[in-house]
Write a protein that holds these residues in place. Structure first.
Motif, PDB file in Angstrom:
ATOM      1  N   ARG A 141      43.228  43.332  43.476  1.00  0.00           N
ATOM      2  CA  ARG A 141      42.164  43.827  42.591  1.00  0.00           C
ATOM      3  C   ARG A 141      42.337  43.200  41.211  1.00  0.00           C
ATOM      4  NH1 ARG A 141      41.918  50.018  42.125  1.00  0.00           N
ATOM      5  NH2 ARG A 141      39.884  49.518  41.189  1.00  0.00           N
ATOM      6  N   GLN A 142      41.226  42.846  40.610  1.00  0.00           N
ATOM      7  CA  GLN A 142      41.254  42.206  39.305  1.00  0.00           C
ATOM      8  C   GLN A 142      40.077  42.694  38.477  1.00  0.00           C
ATOM      9  OE1 GLN A 142      41.008  38.338  41.148  1.00  0.00           O
ATOM     10  NE2 GLN A 142      38.917  38.039  40.450  1.00  0.00           N
ATOM     11  N   ALA A 143      40.187  42.546  37.177  1.00  0.00           N
ATOM     12  CA  ALA A 143      39.115  42.986  36.278  1.00  0.00           C
ATOM     13  C   ALA A 143      39.191  42.176  34.994  1.00  0.00           C
ATOM     14  CB  ALA A 143      39.242  44.470  35.982  1.00  0.00           C
ATOM     15  N   PHE A 144      38.052  42.040  34.358  1.00  0.00           N
ATOM     16  CA  PHE A 144      37.982  41.302  33.098  1.00  0.00           C
ATOM     17  C   PHE A 144      37.459  42.232  32.021  1.00  0.00           C
ATOM     18  CE2 PHE A 144      35.495  38.357  30.246  1.00  0.00           C
ATOM     19  CZ  PHE A 144      36.608  37.846  29.597  1.00  0.00           C
ATOM     20  N   LYS A 151      42.124  39.309  30.914  1.00  0.00           N
ATOM     21  CA  LYS A 151      42.055  39.360  32.365  1.00  0.00           C
ATOM     22  C   LYS A 151      43.179  40.254  32.870  1.00  0.00           C
ATOM     23  CE  LYS A 151      40.389  34.579  32.587  1.00  0.00           C
ATOM     24  NZ  LYS A 151      40.686  33.202  33.067  1.00  0.00           N
ATOM     25  N   PHE A 152      42.833  41.201  33.745  1.00  0.00           N
ATOM     26  CA  PHE A 152      43.815  42.147  34.269  1.00  0.00           C
ATOM     27  C   PHE A 152      43.971  41.995  35.775  1.00  0.00           C
ATOM     28  CE2 PHE A 152      42.817  44.452  30.344  1.00  0.00           C
ATOM     29  CZ  PHE A 152      44.065  44.951  29.984  1.00  0.00           C
ATOM     30  N   ILE A 153      45.180  42.293  36.250  1.00  0.00           N
ATOM     31  CA  ILE A 153      45.417  42.443  37.679  1.00  0.00           C
ATOM     32  C   ILE A 153      46.032  43.820  37.914  1.00  0.00           C
ATOM     33  CG2 ILE A 153      45.684  40.004  38.251  1.00  0.00           C
ATOM     34  CD1 ILE A 153      48.721  40.393  38.070  1.00  0.00           C
ATOM     35  N   GLU A 154      45.765  44.377  39.093  1.00  0.00           N
ATOM     36  CA  GLU A 154      46.412  45.625  39.466  1.00  0.00           C
ATOM     37  C   GLU A 154      47.687  45.302  40.226  1.00  0.00           C
ATOM     38  OE1 GLU A 154      45.057  49.876  41.361  1.00  0.00           O
ATOM     39  OE2 GLU A 154      44.811  48.097  42.629  1.00  0.00           O
ATOM     40  N   VAL A 155      48.758  46.006  39.884  1.00  0.00           N
ATOM     41  CA  VAL A 155      50.062  45.821  40.525  1.00  0.00           C
ATOM     42  C   VAL A 155      50.504  47.175  41.081  1.00  0.00           C
ATOM     43  CG1 VAL A 155      52.462  45.098  40.199  1.00  0.00           C
ATOM     44  CG2 VAL A 155      50.633  43.989  38.904  1.00  0.00           C
ATOM     45  N   ALA A 156      51.125  47.168  42.271  1.00  0.00           N
ATOM     46  CA  ALA A 156      51.539  48.430  42.886  1.00  0.00           C
ATOM     47  C   ALA A 156      52.777  48.217  43.755  1.00  0.00           C
ATOM     48  CB  ALA A 156      50.401  49.010  43.717  1.00  0.00           C
ATOM     49  N   TYR A 157      53.398  49.334  44.098  1.00  0.00           N
ATOM     50  CA  TYR A 157      54.507  49.326  45.061  1.00  0.00           C
ATOM     51  C   TYR A 157      54.678  50.738  45.598  1.00  0.00           C
ATOM     52  CZ  TYR A 157      57.381  51.257  41.232  1.00  0.00           C
ATOM     53  OH  TYR A 157      57.871  52.036  40.217  1.00  0.00           O
TER      54      TYR A 157
END
Length: 287
Positions: A141-144, A151-157
């Protein structure tokens, strides 16, 4: 028509250079564009002008770049007839490490900067991550954030309680996620563990309990990982050798096994979601 109306609200073509351009409406419209070429053709047919030329003349250089960035990052972008795929800031399951101090956020909005005077504003900052931190795995997933040009990215674990620190063991299988700037000034993004370990050795101690979000099966059991015992040929779907993995290298997660009668081959998924095969004689399965 929405773009033209934002540039030429009076509706009088010769007045366009005198009209006040509504930049926000242009950027909002950009979010709905899945095929810029088609929009440009329709614009030409309606107004006999070149869309990109008009936008460049009406927008600042920064806002024009925002317009193009929003379109290039649209996950619904039409790629038929040879169109280029949407820009990926990070592919799903790629590994993300911080290069310098960067805020982790609950939403892709860089407006708040953690200042004292912002304490009563709509704060979305979770915490400040320090250089060299392993943040987890990109979700795809990404968003601007066009307002702040970030510019953003979603990071998860997910937390593997069996190997987590004592304070996190009760949170076994819990998902953790956040948004972070994808700028190369702030994060390093790696397709494989080995690349990350070579650049940031300290991350080796974290991947044991910070797992990809699909680490646990529906039954709640962890999927085994493939660890090489020796120099190991990596095969494609035609069972042709395409690369070699070094000893003691984690290849990915086991998907299935195939017994040919002579050898047992294992299919695995790499961290960037690619399916590959390997001869089971060279592999140790790890939980």
């Amino acid at each position: 028509m929405a773009l033209r109306s934002a540039m030429n609200p009076s509706g009088i073509s010769w007045m366009m250079s005198f009209d006040t351009t509504n930049t926000n409406n242009i950027l909002d419209t950009a979010k709905t564009i899945t095929k810029l070429d088609s929009v440009g053709t329709a614009y030409k047919n309606l107004y006999q002008n070149n869309l990109l030329d008009d936008l460049q003349s009406e927008l600042s250089t920064s806002d024009y770049q925002k317009f193009l960035t929003i379109i290039s990052g649209n996950q619904n972008k039409d790629v038929s007839n040879g169109g280029t795929a949407a820009v990926q800031y990070a592919k799903a399951n790629q590994l993300v490490v911080t290069k310098k101090d960067v805020y982790l956020r609950t939403s892709p909005d860089a407006t708040n900067h953690g200042r004292i005077y912002e304490m009563f504003s709509n704060k979305n900052i979770i915490r400040l991550a320090k250089p060299g931190e392993f943040l987890g795995y990109a979700t795809g997933r990404q968003a601007f954030d066009e307002v702040n040009n970030v510019k953003f990215i979603e990071v998860a674990y997910v937390i593997n309680g069996a190997k987590a620190p004592a304070s996190l063991k009760p949170k076994n299988k819990q998902r953790v996620s956040y948004w972070v700037s994808s700028s190369i000034n702030y994060v390093d993004i790696f397709p494989y563990y080995k690349n990350m370990f070579d650049a940031y050795p300290a991350t080796m101690s974290l991947v044991g309990w910070m797992k990809p979000t699909d680490y646990f099966t529906l039954k709640g059991l962890p999927m085994p990982r493939l660890l090489t015992k020796v120099l190991t040929p990596v095969l494609n779907d035609r069972m042709v050798t395409i690369n070699y993995a070094q000893p003691n290298m984690v290849l990915g997660q086991l998907i299935m096994s195939m017994d040919t009668g002579e050898n047992q081959f294992m299919q695995f998924k790499t961290v960037d979601n690619t399916l590959r095969w390997v001869d089971g004689r060279y592999i140790i399965l790890q939980q």
